[in-house]
Structures are given as C-alpha cells and as structure tokens.
Motif scaffolding. Structure first.
Motif, mmCIF file in Angstrom:
data_model
loop_
_atom_site.group_PDB
_atom_site.id
_atom_site.type_symbol
_atom_site.label_atom_id
_atom_site.label_comp_id
_atom_site.label_asym_id
_atom_site.label_seq_id
_atom_site.Cartn_x
_atom_site.Cartn_y
_atom_site.Cartn_z
ATOM 1 N N HIS A 33 0.842 -1.201 0.000
ATOM 2 C CA HIS A 33 0.000 0.000 0.000
ATOM 3 C C HIS A 33 0.878 1.252 0.000
ATOM 4 C CE1 HIS A 33 -3.159 2.761 1.262
ATOM 5 N NE2 HIS A 33 -2.308 3.194 2.167
ATOM 6 N N GLN A 34 1.838 1.312 0.891
ATOM 7 C CA GLN A 34 2.696 2.480 1.015
ATOM 8 C C GLN A 34 3.544 2.682 -0.241
ATOM 9 O OE1 GLN A 34 0.790 3.702 3.282
ATOM 10 N NE2 GLN A 34 2.527 4.750 4.156
ATOM 11 N N ARG A 35 3.990 1.600 -0.866
ATOM 12 C CA ARG A 35 4.764 1.728 -2.104
ATOM 13 C C ARG A 35 3.922 2.354 -3.209
ATOM 14 N NH1 ARG A 35 6.771 -3.827 -0.724
ATOM 15 N NH2 ARG A 35 8.783 -3.434 0.252
ATOM 16 N N MET A 36 2.679 1.916 -3.332
ATOM 17 C CA MET A 36 1.805 2.478 -4.361
ATOM 18 C C MET A 36 1.532 3.950 -4.080
ATOM 19 S SD MET A 36 0.268 2.374 -7.181
ATOM 20 C CE MET A 36 0.404 0.642 -7.565
ATOM 21 N N VAL A 37 1.260 4.278 -2.843
ATOM 22 C CA VAL A 37 1.023 5.677 -2.484
ATOM 23 C C VAL A 37 2.263 6.511 -2.807
ATOM 24 C CG1 VAL A 37 0.558 7.270 -0.590
ATOM 25 C CG2 VAL A 37 -0.734 5.145 -0.757
ATOM 26 N N ALA A 38 3.454 5.978 -2.529
ATOM 27 C CA ALA A 38 4.700 6.696 -2.825
ATOM 28 C C ALA A 38 4.852 6.926 -4.327
ATOM 29 C CB ALA A 38 5.901 5.924 -2.276
ATOM 30 N N ARG A 39 4.527 5.908 -5.151
ATOM 31 C CA ARG A 39 4.600 6.075 -6.609
ATOM 32 C C ARG A 39 3.634 7.157 -7.071
ATOM 33 N NH1 ARG A 39 5.786 0.521 -6.602
ATOM 34 N NH2 ARG A 39 3.641 -0.183 -6.731
ATOM 35 N N LEU A 40 2.412 7.110 -6.554
ATOM 36 C CA LEU A 40 1.425 8.133 -6.912
ATOM 37 C C LEU A 40 1.907 9.516 -6.487
ATOM 38 C CD1 LEU A 40 -1.874 6.312 -5.849
ATOM 39 C CD2 LEU A 40 -1.106 6.755 -8.199
ATOM 40 N N LEU A 41 2.395 9.615 -5.267
ATOM 41 C CA LEU A 41 2.859 10.894 -4.744
ATOM 42 C C LEU A 41 3.979 11.474 -5.607
ATOM 43 C CD1 LEU A 41 2.860 13.073 -2.523
ATOM 44 C CD2 LEU A 41 4.470 11.641 -1.267
ATOM 45 N N ARG A 42 4.990 10.657 -5.913
ATOM 46 C CA ARG A 42 6.115 11.147 -6.722
ATOM 47 C C ARG A 42 5.645 11.630 -8.090
ATOM 48 N NH1 ARG A 42 8.747 6.645 -4.414
ATOM 49 N NH2 ARG A 42 8.308 5.390 -6.257
ATOM 50 N N SER A 43 4.825 10.836 -8.745
ATOM 51 C CA SER A 43 4.381 11.179 -10.095
ATOM 52 C C SER A 43 3.492 12.422 -10.103
ATOM 53 C CB SER A 43 3.625 10.005 -10.721
ATOM 54 O OG SER A 43 4.475 8.892 -10.846
ATOM 55 N N PHE A 44 2.513 12.455 -9.202
ATOM 56 C CA PHE A 44 1.604 13.596 -9.175
ATOM 57 C C PHE A 44 2.313 14.871 -8.730
ATOM 58 C CE2 PHE A 44 -1.744 10.425 -9.474
ATOM 59 C CZ PHE A 44 -2.680 11.071 -10.276
ATOM 60 N N ALA A 45 3.189 14.784 -7.734
ATOM 61 C CA ALA A 45 3.898 15.969 -7.246
ATOM 62 C C ALA A 45 4.803 16.549 -8.337
ATOM 63 C CB ALA A 45 4.698 15.634 -5.997
ATOM 64 N N ALA A 46 5.445 15.697 -9.122
ATOM 65 C CA ALA A 46 6.326 16.168 -10.187
ATOM 66 C C ALA A 46 5.546 16.840 -11.319
ATOM 67 C CB ALA A 46 7.150 15.009 -10.746
ATOM 68 N N ALA A 47 4.313 16.420 -11.542
ATOM 69 C CA ALA A 47 3.544 16.917 -12.681
ATOM 70 C C ALA A 47 2.554 18.031 -12.333
ATOM 71 C CB ALA A 47 2.771 15.757 -13.315
ATOM 72 N N ALA A 48 2.211 18.188 -11.078
ATOM 73 C CA ALA A 48 1.170 19.146 -10.684
ATOM 74 C C ALA A 48 1.612 20.594 -10.905
ATOM 75 C CB ALA A 48 0.802 18.947 -9.214
ATOM 76 N N PRO A 49 0.698 21.421 -11.380
ATOM 77 C CA PRO A 49 1.020 22.847 -11.468
ATOM 78 C C PRO A 49 1.195 23.434 -10.068
ATOM 79 C CG PRO A 49 -1.248 22.406 -12.184
ATOM 80 C CD PRO A 49 -0.629 21.093 -11.870
ATOM 81 N N GLU A 50 1.888 24.555 -9.980
ATOM 82 C CA GLU A 50 2.183 25.167 -8.679
ATOM 83 C C GLU A 50 0.929 25.558 -7.912
ATOM 84 O OE1 GLU A 50 5.136 28.224 -8.528
ATOM 85 O OE2 GLU A 50 6.417 27.171 -9.953
ATOM 86 N N SER A 51 -0.185 25.737 -8.587
ATOM 87 C CA SER A 51 -1.432 26.137 -7.926
ATOM 88 C C SER A 51 -2.068 24.987 -7.149
ATOM 89 C CB SER A 51 -2.425 26.678 -8.952
ATOM 90 O OG SER A 51 -2.734 25.672 -9.908
ATOM 91 N N LEU A 52 -1.546 23.777 -7.314
ATOM 92 C CA LEU A 52 -2.100 22.610 -6.641
ATOM 93 C C LEU A 52 -1.099 22.034 -5.658
ATOM 94 C CD1 LEU A 52 -3.796 20.787 -9.660
ATOM 95 C CD2 LEU A 52 -4.841 22.366 -8.016
ATOM 96 N N GLU A 53 -1.613 21.418 -4.605
ATOM 97 C CA GLU A 53 -0.769 20.776 -3.603
ATOM 98 C C GLU A 53 -1.137 19.301 -3.526
ATOM 99 O OE1 GLU A 53 0.791 21.688 0.862
ATOM 100 O OE2 GLU A 53 -1.303 22.168 0.458
ATOM 101 N N VAL A 54 -0.141 18.445 -3.568
ATOM 102 C CA VAL A 54 -0.330 16.998 -3.509
ATOM 103 C C VAL A 54 0.038 16.534 -2.103
ATOM 104 C CG1 VAL A 54 0.293 14.782 -4.533
ATOM 105 C CG2 VAL A 54 0.240 16.847 -5.955
ATOM 106 N N LEU A 55 -0.923 15.923 -1.417
ATOM 107 C CA LEU A 55 -0.727 15.521 -0.028
ATOM 108 C C LEU A 55 -1.052 14.047 0.167
ATOM 109 C CD1 LEU A 55 -2.621 18.521 1.574
ATOM 110 C CD2 LEU A 55 -0.148 18.186 1.561
ATOM 111 N N PRO A 56 -0.159 13.288 0.780
ATOM 112 C CA PRO A 56 -0.487 11.901 1.123
ATOM 113 C C PRO A 56 -1.231 11.858 2.456
ATOM 114 C CG PRO A 56 1.772 12.360 1.724
ATOM 115 C CD PRO A 56 1.229 13.619 1.102
ATOM 116 N N GLY A 57 -2.286 11.086 2.520
ATOM 117 C CA GLY A 57 -2.969 10.836 3.790
ATOM 118 C C GLY A 57 -3.514 12.051 4.499
#
Length: 148
Positions: A25-49
């Motif tokens: 579970h944590q590995r998948m969340v980490a993959r999602l976090l890395r990918s989304f955080a790298a691609a998100a525009p500055e106006s958005l914030e990516v937060l785990p949990g």
C-alpha cells in the motif's frame, strides 16, 4: 479503549474499521505521490494521507490534490479538493466523495487504475490504465507506472 496494531493505518467509517495493507500500500502511495507531485502545477498541492472532512465523516484518502495550498487546520473540505486517490476500493467512500462532488476520484487496485470524473450529477469513467501505466490528461497531464 480501542487498541489497534502499531503502525497500521486505519479509518473508522460508519462504525466499520478499515485497516489498510502496509508495505504494498505504502509503495503504491509513494509512486502516486512522486508522479503527481512532479507533474502538478504550482497552484495545486499533492498531499499523502491528508484528513478530509465530508459532512460528518472524517476520511483519510491515500492521496489528496488540493487547489488551496495555503489551507490550515486539521482537515481539508470538499471545496478545497480537486482529486482523491484510493489504493483499495471502498464503496462507501466512493459514495461519500460523490455526495461531496469531489471532481476526480482515482481508484488503484490490483495493478490497475481508473479515474472517475464528476459531471452531470455522477462519476463517469474518464481514464483507465493500460499495461500497468496510467496516463491522465485531466485534471493535469501525468503518467504513473503502477508496478515495479
């Protein structure tokens, strides 16, 4: 007194205790976090949990993308959220996201991912992973390798 396993993520939803797997579970969340955080525009914030308050329900989606990067306090509210991601299906949580009209709901299960978009009063399939890779155009362009 409620006693839960040490280090185990859990949620209490309508009296039902939901325990989430640990390492996979944590590995998948980490993959999602890395990918989304790298691609998100500055106006958005990516937060785990992050805590998300939906009416009387306090949920903790695996990943939350907020359009209110200066939000403070114990929890986000639905109007501050662009996307929620879960790594295991829970019908009640999907229903709560729909009732709150969260714009995008991403479900990742068994090496596959499906993005649902809120429109016309319900969630509609927007994107689906192919061969272990999820490519999204909305809410912003991002590619996530689900395995490995």
């Amino acid at each position: 007194m409620l006693s839960l396993p040490e280090g185990q993520r859990s949620e209490l939803i309508d009296g039902a205790l939901s325990l989430k797997p640990r390492l996979e579970h944590q590995r998948m969340v980490a993959r999602l976090l890395r990918s989304f955080a790298a691609a998100a525009p500055e106006s958005l914030e990516v937060l785990p949990g992050a805590n998300l308050l939906l009416g009387d329900h306090l949920l903790m989606p695996d990943l939350v993308i907020s359009d209110d990067p200066i939000a403070e306090g114990p929890a986000l509210r639905a109007h501050q959220v662009v996307l929620v991601a879960e790594t295991a299906g829970h019908g009640l949580k999907r229903s709560l996201y729909a009732q709150a009209r969260v714009p995008f709901y991403l479900l990742v299960e068994g090496g596959e991912a499906v993005l649902h978009e809120w429109r016309d009063g319900e969630y509609h399939l927007s994107e689906k992973s192919d061969a272990g890779v999820l490519r999204l155009r909305r809410p912003f362009a991002v590619e996530v390798t689900l395995g490995g």
